[in-house]
Design an enzyme around this catalytic site. Structure first.
Site, PDB file in Angstrom:
ATOM      1  N   SER A  75     -25.695 -21.330  20.200  1.00 31.85           N
ATOM      2  CA  SER A  75     -25.660 -20.186  20.541  1.00 31.85           C
ATOM      3  C   SER A  75     -24.673 -19.276  19.669  1.00 31.85           C
ATOM      4  CB  SER A  75     -25.795 -19.553  21.875  1.00 31.85           C
ATOM      5  OG  SER A  75     -26.936 -20.245  22.578  1.00 31.85           O
TER       6      SER A  75
ATOM      7  N   ASP B 265     -15.841 -22.827  22.303  1.00 31.73           N
ATOM      8  CA  ASP B 265     -15.682 -23.907  21.059  1.00 31.73           C
ATOM      9  C   ASP B 265     -16.462 -23.259  19.819  1.00 31.73           C
ATOM     10  OD1 ASP B 265     -14.131 -25.266  22.529  1.00 31.73           O
ATOM     11  OD2 ASP B 265     -15.660 -26.967  22.788  1.00 31.73           O
TER      12      ASP B 265
END
Length: 276
Positions: A232, A92
């Site tokens: 991240s 995602d």
């Protein structure tokens, strides 16, 4: 894409940047990690779910013992496009695309990067001249596990130490994040997209990276690993002529806009060039 207010403060004010430098130099990440792995962090979970509108019914039920347990939660199932020639998103996040020029350099938000900067391996970097760099920026609300984009063989996981700046836009304006942050990279021999380098980049003080395997075969949709405790970024490098992205994404990507994608989503196609 808007920044969190805390990120705006840390990266866009003099006081904030001073605090950030102190945090990074004094290894405050160790204190943060210890707290987030402890039962004392459990009250954070409900607030986090509400703030980021996370649909908990999509995940396996569990009595989380800490915020870290919650962050590492797993989905009930993963749905992905199974056509062998369809490239899927590994995670995602927000997707952006950059062309790698013949000197293996690409430009992102005021910073120039070379492939060698990212992987510290000049000979391999040369193989991606004129290729494509795909960047997937994960946000706090996203599922932080990532999957394999194809069938193939994964080599060694290479670890590169570094800082842990945020991956939100405000941070990019001040620091060349991708060549300074902690990261790992892996070369994958994929069946439909040729040799692909995947770079997993840690972020914001505690960004742990957990890769589940190395030097082994994998199948499309298999879990490859996950990020531990912080938002991240994943970078995929493709050689010249290996893939083309879906037309429905290109109009926004060519304007250097980020496009929202989900794990397993069809984002491109193979150009059917065999791996050398």
């Amino acid at each position: 894409m808007k920044n969190d207010k805390s990120v705006e403060f840390l990266y866009k004010t003099a006081i904030g940047r001073t605090i950030m430098r102190i945090m990074l130099k004094t290894h405050m990440d160790r204190i943060a990690v210890a707290y987030l792995k402890s039962p004392f962090s459990k009250p954070m979970i409900e607030k986090y779910v509400k703030k980021h509108n996370i649909r908990m019914e999509e995940f396996k039920k569990s009595d989380f013992h800490s915020f870290r347990d919650f962050f590492a939660r797993k989905r009930n199932s993963i749905t992905f496009d199974r056509d062998p020639e369809h490239l899927i998103s590994p995670c995602d996040g927000f997707l952006s695309e950059y062309e790698i020029n013949r000197d293996s350099i690409f430009h992102i938000k005021g910073s120039y990067y070379s492939v060698k900067d990212l992987i510290k391996y000049e000979t391999l970097a040369d193989e991606y001249q004129n290729g494509i760099c795909l960047i997937f920026r994960l946000c706090a609300s996203d599922y932080h596990h990532y999957c394999h984009i194809d069938d193939g063989y994964q080599g060694k996981n290479h670890y590169i130490p570094g800082g842990l700046h945020s991956v939100q836009p405000a941070a990019f304006e001040k620091y060349p994040i991708f060549k300074t942050n902690r990261r790992t990279w892996t070369l994958m021999a994929t069946e439909n997209f040729g040799p692909v380098v995947q770079i997993n980049i840690g972020a914001f003080v505690v960004g742990g990276i957990v890769n589940l395997k190395e030097n082994s075969r994998f199948s499309k949709g298999d879990e490859m690993g996950y990020f531990d405790l912080a938002g991240s970024t994943i970078v995929l490098l493709f050689q010249n002529g290996r893939i083309s992205l879906c037309e429905k994404l290109l109009s926004d990507l060519k304007k250097h806009k980020e496009v929202r994608v989900n794990q397993g989503m069809w984002i491109g196609v193979s150009k059917n060039i065999k791996t050398r």
